[in-house]
Design an enzyme around this catalytic site. Structure first.
Site, short mmCIF file in Angstrom:
data_model
loop_
_atom_site.label_atom_id
_atom_site.label_comp_id
_atom_site.label_asym_id
_atom_site.label_seq_id
_atom_site.Cartn_x
_atom_site.Cartn_y
_atom_site.Cartn_z
N LYS A 125 28.83 1.92 -4.45
CA LYS A 125 29.49 2.33 -3.21
C LYS A 125 30.43 3.51 -3.47
O LYS A 125 30.55 4.42 -2.65
CB LYS A 125 30.28 1.16 -2.61
CG LYS A 125 29.46 -0.10 -2.33
CD LYS A 125 28.51 0.07 -1.18
CE LYS A 125 27.91 -1.26 -0.73
NZ LYS A 125 27.14 -1.97 -1.75
N LYS A 160 32.06 -2.57 4.91
CA LYS A 160 31.23 -3.23 3.90
C LYS A 160 32.06 -3.56 2.66
O LYS A 160 33.02 -2.84 2.33
CB LYS A 160 30.04 -2.35 3.52
CG LYS A 160 30.41 -1.02 2.88
CD LYS A 160 29.19 -0.21 2.45
CE LYS A 160 28.53 0.49 3.59
NZ LYS A 160 27.48 1.45 3.12
N ARG A 210 15.70 5.65 1.43
CA ARG A 210 15.88 5.52 -0.02
C ARG A 210 15.14 6.66 -0.69
O ARG A 210 13.92 6.76 -0.63
CB ARG A 210 15.34 4.16 -0.49
CG ARG A 210 15.16 4.02 -2.00
CD ARG A 210 16.44 4.26 -2.81
NE ARG A 210 17.53 3.40 -2.42
CZ ARG A 210 17.71 2.17 -2.89
NH1 ARG A 210 16.85 1.64 -3.74
NH2 ARG A 210 18.76 1.45 -2.49
N ARG A 225 14.02 2.78 5.76
CA ARG A 225 14.14 1.36 6.08
C ARG A 225 14.75 1.26 7.48
O ARG A 225 15.93 1.54 7.68
CB ARG A 225 14.99 0.66 5.01
CG ARG A 225 14.33 0.72 3.63
CD ARG A 225 15.30 0.53 2.50
NE ARG A 225 16.29 1.58 2.46
CZ ARG A 225 17.32 1.58 1.60
NH1 ARG A 225 17.45 0.61 0.73
NH2 ARG A 225 18.20 2.56 1.63
N ARG A 233 21.38 -3.15 10.29
CA ARG A 233 21.05 -2.90 8.89
C ARG A 233 19.56 -2.62 8.72
O ARG A 233 18.73 -3.34 9.25
CB ARG A 233 21.45 -4.11 8.03
CG ARG A 233 22.92 -4.45 8.09
CD ARG A 233 23.22 -5.78 7.41
NE ARG A 233 22.55 -6.88 8.09
CZ ARG A 233 22.53 -8.13 7.65
NH1 ARG A 233 23.15 -8.43 6.52
NH2 ARG A 233 21.90 -9.08 8.32
N ASP A 273 20.80 6.53 -1.06
CA ASP A 273 20.66 6.06 0.32
C ASP A 273 21.22 7.11 1.26
O ASP A 273 22.39 7.50 1.15
CB ASP A 273 21.39 4.74 0.51
CG ASP A 273 20.69 3.58 -0.17
OD1 ASP A 273 19.54 3.76 -0.62
OD2 ASP A 273 21.27 2.49 -0.24
N GLU A 281 25.22 5.68 -0.13
CA GLU A 281 25.37 4.98 -1.41
C GLU A 281 24.57 5.72 -2.47
O GLU A 281 23.59 6.40 -2.17
CB GLU A 281 24.89 3.52 -1.33
CG GLU A 281 25.73 2.62 -0.47
CD GLU A 281 25.28 1.15 -0.53
OE1 GLU A 281 24.54 0.79 -1.47
OE2 GLU A 281 25.67 0.40 0.36
N ASN A 283 22.74 4.34 -5.70
CA ASN A 283 22.38 3.12 -6.42
C ASN A 283 21.86 3.44 -7.81
O ASN A 283 20.94 4.24 -7.97
CB ASN A 283 21.31 2.36 -5.63
CG ASN A 283 21.80 1.90 -4.27
OD1 ASN A 283 22.40 0.85 -4.15
ND2 ASN A 283 21.56 2.70 -3.24
#
Length: 317
Positions: A125, A160, A210, A225, A233, A273, A281, A283
């Site tokens: 994050k 979050k 992604r 997504r 979400r 993301d 984000e 990741n």
């Protein structure tokens, strides 16, 4: 080549979508030997080496009984050609301890991917703080008053936790501020925990994309997504629908800029993301979506990744 995957329990893999499984399958297809262990299997003794109790496995091609266990033995990590750290979040104290053990293994000669130090230095994050030009307005704080002020300014926000995954613990609060106080209390536990608040990006209806960056180079397709029904979400774990799409020129520009900076630090694999053109984000622990992109587009992401691993191992230490 012998490859050790430090991962979650093999028995919990959902092989129809699991990215670590797709890495194992591509490695075995090339003739490499595959082994696996859990983070808790790692240990070190003064005067000795970092070792792990590892499961030597063979993938069978059967969907139900997908591997056979050839042996269980304790092995020094330096005796593997590569150690792939693929443990899912949470990014908690035990995860950090595991990276310290893996970093010691590096000092002993192991090749660890992604770099343990880089994993610690880039919590998923918070890593976006290095790239403010690419992010939506964001607040990181323990202060309830600061969260309220941020909401008052931006009206529609996402809150979050910093240690979640798969969309866990994510809340949207619109202009009416309905339940904002309760959500703050739930997430920051009366100021005991730091949380993240971001201005809502309406393009999420088109998908939370992604983008996979492998050895600094973005894959040519992304997985968008898309939230379903009334859900905000897009995470697949939260019921989002994954739709593979070509990488847009702007998203490529963003991914190349971030990959250029992060890949040299030992981050061979990054899952970016992006909603619209905003990075939400970065990741690095166990980026996913290999199988979904490959199946929908025909572009072989596991091949791209194992190619990068082999190039990495061919470099002088």
């Amino acid at each position: 080549m012998n490859i050790l995957f430090v991962a979650d329990p093999l028995e919990h893999f959902k092989i129809y979508k699991d990215t670590t499984f797709s890495m194992m399958r591509e490695a075995q297809r090339r003739g490499h030997r595959v082994a696996a262990c859990l983070p808790q299997d790692l240990s070190w003794t003064s005067g000795g080496l970092v070792t792990a109790s590892v499961r030597r496995i063979t993938l069978t091609g059967d969907k139900k009984n997908w591997f056979t266990e050839d042996a269980v033995e304790r092995v020094a990590l330096k005796d593997f050609d590569a150690v792939l750290m693929r443990k899912d979040p949470p990014f908690d104290a035990e995860y950090i301890y595991a990276t310290h053990l893996l970093e010691q293994a590096e000092r002993e000669g192991a090749r660890v991917i992604n770099s343990p130090r880089a994993l610690r230095d880039h919590p998923e994050k918070l890593a976006i703080m290095e790239f403010p030009a690419f992010v939506t307005p964001t607040l990181v704080t323990r202060s309830a008053a600061e969260v309220r002020a941020f909401h008052a300014e931006h009206q529609d926000v996402i809150l979050k936790p910093l240690d979640g995954m798969g969309g866990m613990g994510i809340f949207r609060v619109k202009a009416d501020a309905l339940n904002l106080g309760s959500i703050i209390e739930t997430l920051n536990k009366d100021g005991a925990q730091t949380i993240m608040v971001q201005r809502f990006v309406p393009q999420v209806v088109e998908g939370d994309k992604r983008i996979l960056i492998i050895d600094g180079e973005p894959a040519p397709f992304v997985l968008a997504r898309i939230p379903q029904g009334t859900e905000v979400r897009g995470n697949l774990a939260a019921g989002g629908k994954g739709v593979a799409q070509p990488l847009t020129p702007r998203n490529r520009e963003i991914a190349e800029a971030i990959g250029k900076q992060l890949a040299p630090r030992g981050l061979l694999l990054i899952g970016l993301d992006v909603i619209g053109d905003a990075v939400t984000e970065i990741n690095v622990t166990s980026p996913t979506c290999f199988q979904e992109i490959t199946e929908q587009t025909g572009f072989d992401v596991p091949k791209m990744f194992i190619d990068a691993v082999e190039r990495q191992l061919a470099k002088p230490r």
